[in-house]
Design an enzyme around this catalytic site. Structure first.
Site, PDB file in Angstrom:
ATOM      1  N   SER A 137       4.652  -9.951   9.287  1.00 34.60           N
ATOM      2  CA  SER A 137       4.659  -8.561   9.741  1.00 34.60           C
ATOM      3  C   SER A 137       3.652  -7.778   8.899  1.00 34.60           C
ATOM      4  CB  SER A 137       6.070  -7.971   9.643  1.00 34.60           C
ATOM      5  OG  SER A 137       6.115  -6.670  10.185  1.00 34.60           O
ATOM      6  N   THR A 138       4.064  -6.681   8.309  1.00 34.48           N
ATOM      7  CA  THR A 138       3.117  -5.853   7.583  1.00 34.48           C
ATOM      8  C   THR A 138       2.540  -6.595   6.393  1.00 34.48           C
ATOM      9  OG1 THR A 138       4.336  -3.923   8.263  1.00 34.48           O
ATOM     10  CG2 THR A 138       2.814  -3.625   6.458  1.00 34.48           C
ATOM     11  N   HIS A 150       4.065  -9.253  13.963  1.00 39.95           N
ATOM     12  CA  HIS A 150       4.483  -7.993  14.578  1.00 39.95           C
ATOM     13  C   HIS A 150       3.255  -7.103  14.782  1.00 39.95           C
ATOM     14  CE1 HIS A 150       8.704  -8.549  12.587  1.00 39.95           C
ATOM     15  NE2 HIS A 150       8.539  -9.326  13.651  1.00 39.95           N
ATOM     16  N   MET A 194       8.454  -6.279   6.340  1.00 36.30           N
ATOM     17  CA  MET A 194       9.747  -5.629   6.164  1.00 36.30           C
ATOM     18  C   MET A 194      10.766  -6.175   7.143  1.00 36.30           C
ATOM     19  SD  MET A 194       9.084  -1.622   5.469  1.00 36.30           S
ATOM     20  CE  MET A 194       8.018  -1.063   4.141  1.00 36.30           C
ATOM     21  N   ASP A 205      13.561 -10.112  10.357  1.00 34.78           N
ATOM     22  CA  ASP A 205      13.219 -10.953  11.495  1.00 34.78           C
ATOM     23  C   ASP A 205      12.766 -12.324  11.000  1.00 34.78           C
ATOM     24  OD1 ASP A 205      12.753 -11.645  14.164  1.00 34.78           O
ATOM     25  OD2 ASP A 205      10.663 -10.979  14.081  1.00 34.78           O
TER      26      ASP A 205
END
Length: 393
Positions: free
Chosen positions: A209-210, A237, A330, A333
């Site tokens: 993700s990030t 993401h 974050m 998931d």
């Protein structure tokens, strides 16, 4: 006492809100975003500017923790202002806001490579911004999490490590978990590891993700020569448009073909399949082949695409011959998918806290007790390559 210090109604303690600067050429956007942020008890808008030059000139005086930075502005655009802002204030968190055009997606990914913490897709019109609860939620979530994470790294007694070559800039942080989780440090002693599986992997599944785009470039630069015998499936993401450009970047990093997965596409070794933004990507059997399936179901873990559906489908097909990797991000998931990989005897590697932009997803994975290793980013590629080539972990 600071004019923006606020008092907690439950404890009476004075808290110092996260200081935010809003930089956008639209007075409507500046006003609207400013009101949203000021309605949050842990946020305070300390400056608002119409272009990058004014922001650069004011950043030391207003001393924000987080800057929300538009891309397209007169006089000085966001990409020009970004390195100047980061040069003036160390550990400043910059969140880039851009509409979902291909050009702006490319610029946003370029901004991440220059040290921006994250991006948030912005509706194309002012009315779209006004009527988009998703934009408001995502923007506030990111500012809260990134601001708290940055402060936790700079708190007295903390000792942020100098960035390693290939690690993400320590200026940048990430998307998705509750603010308390983002700021809370995790320690290696609080989780356990399990042995690697004893079957050579036939697939590599990755979730991020990030901070993921930078981490993925580093990882694929290491493993490109080692993935010729297995397909690679990846959920990052990202919104639509961004994932197609990410695939282009990974093609260059890995020296292997990478593309958004297409419904019904047969998996072949040596190819990297990226879940397209706005769709969940899973795997399914079609005769003797394994194919990509794209689904339009609801978000999972507030994400679409999400890591868990992909990992669960991989386990159903490859079982113990699954090798999973969870990178920076974050939220949690992927944790359920990691649990399932471990339960069938597969192997999972999670990125460690020190080199993660945010240790939400990899931290949640580590705390399932189903990971075989928790490693710095620069060590993951070597370990993955060794395993894929048949060496002992």
């Amino acid at each position: 006492m600071s004019a923006i210090a606020r008092q907690s109604s439950s404890t009476g303690a004075v808290t110092d809100p996260i200081r935010v600067m809003v930089v956008d050429d639209s007075v409507v956007i500046r006003g609207l975003v400013g009101r949203w942020l000021d309605e949050e008890p842990n946020l305070a808008v300390v400056a608002s500017h119409r272009n990058g030059r004014l922001a650069v000139d004011d950043v030391l005086r207003s001393n924000p923790d987080v800057v929300i930075l538009d891309i397209e502005m007169p006089d000085m655009d966001g990409l020009t202002a970004l390195p100047l802002l980061l040069e003036k204030k160390r550990n400043l968190v910059v969140v880039v806001a851009s509409t979902l055009t291909r050009r702006n997606a490319e610029i946003s990914l370029k901004a991440l490579s220059l040290g921006a913490a994250d991006y948030v897709p912005k509706p194309e019109t002012n009315s779209g911004v006004t009527t988009s609860p998703e934009f408001r939620r995502e923007l506030i979530e990111k500012v809260l999490n990134l601001g708290q994470r940055a402060r936790s790294r700079m708190a007295p007694g903390s000792s942020p490590a100098a960035p390693r070559p290939g690690a993400m800039p320590q200026r940048g942080i990430a998307l998705g978990a509750p603010a308390a989780q983002a700021a809370k440090p995790h320690r290696a002693a609080s989780f356990t590891l399990r042995s690697y599986g004893n079957v050579k992997p036939r697939v590599l599944a990755i979730g991020s993700s990030t901070g993921g785009p930078q981490a993925l470039n580093t990882l694929f630069g290491e493993i490109g020569s080692s993935i010729g015998q297995v397909p690679v499936v990846l959920t990052q993401h990202m919104p639509p448009t961004f994932t197609a450009i990410l695939a282009e970047h990974l093609t260059k990093a890995a020296g292997r073909p990478a593309s958004e997965g297409k419904d019904g596409e047969v998996l072949v070794p040596g190819h990297i399949y990226v879940a397209p933004g706005g769709r969940h990507m899973i795997l399914a059997k079609s005769g003797s082949d394994v194919v990509v399936r794209l689904t339009d179901g609801p978000p999972v873990n507030f994400c679409k695409p999400a890591v868990d559906p992909l990992f669960k489908s991989v386990v159903e097909i490859y079982g113990t011959a699954t090798l999973g990797v969870i990178l920076t991000g974050m939220g949690s998931d992927g944790a359920e998918g990691v649990r399932q990989i471990g339960q069938v005897g597969g192997s999972v590697i999670a990125q460690d806290e020190e080199t993660s932009v945010v240790w939400g997803m990899p931290g949640a994975a580590a705390h399932t007790g189903m990971c075989s290793d928790v490693l710095p980013l620069n060590d993951i590629g070597r370990k993955v390559s060794k395993i894929l080539l048949g060496g002992r972990p």
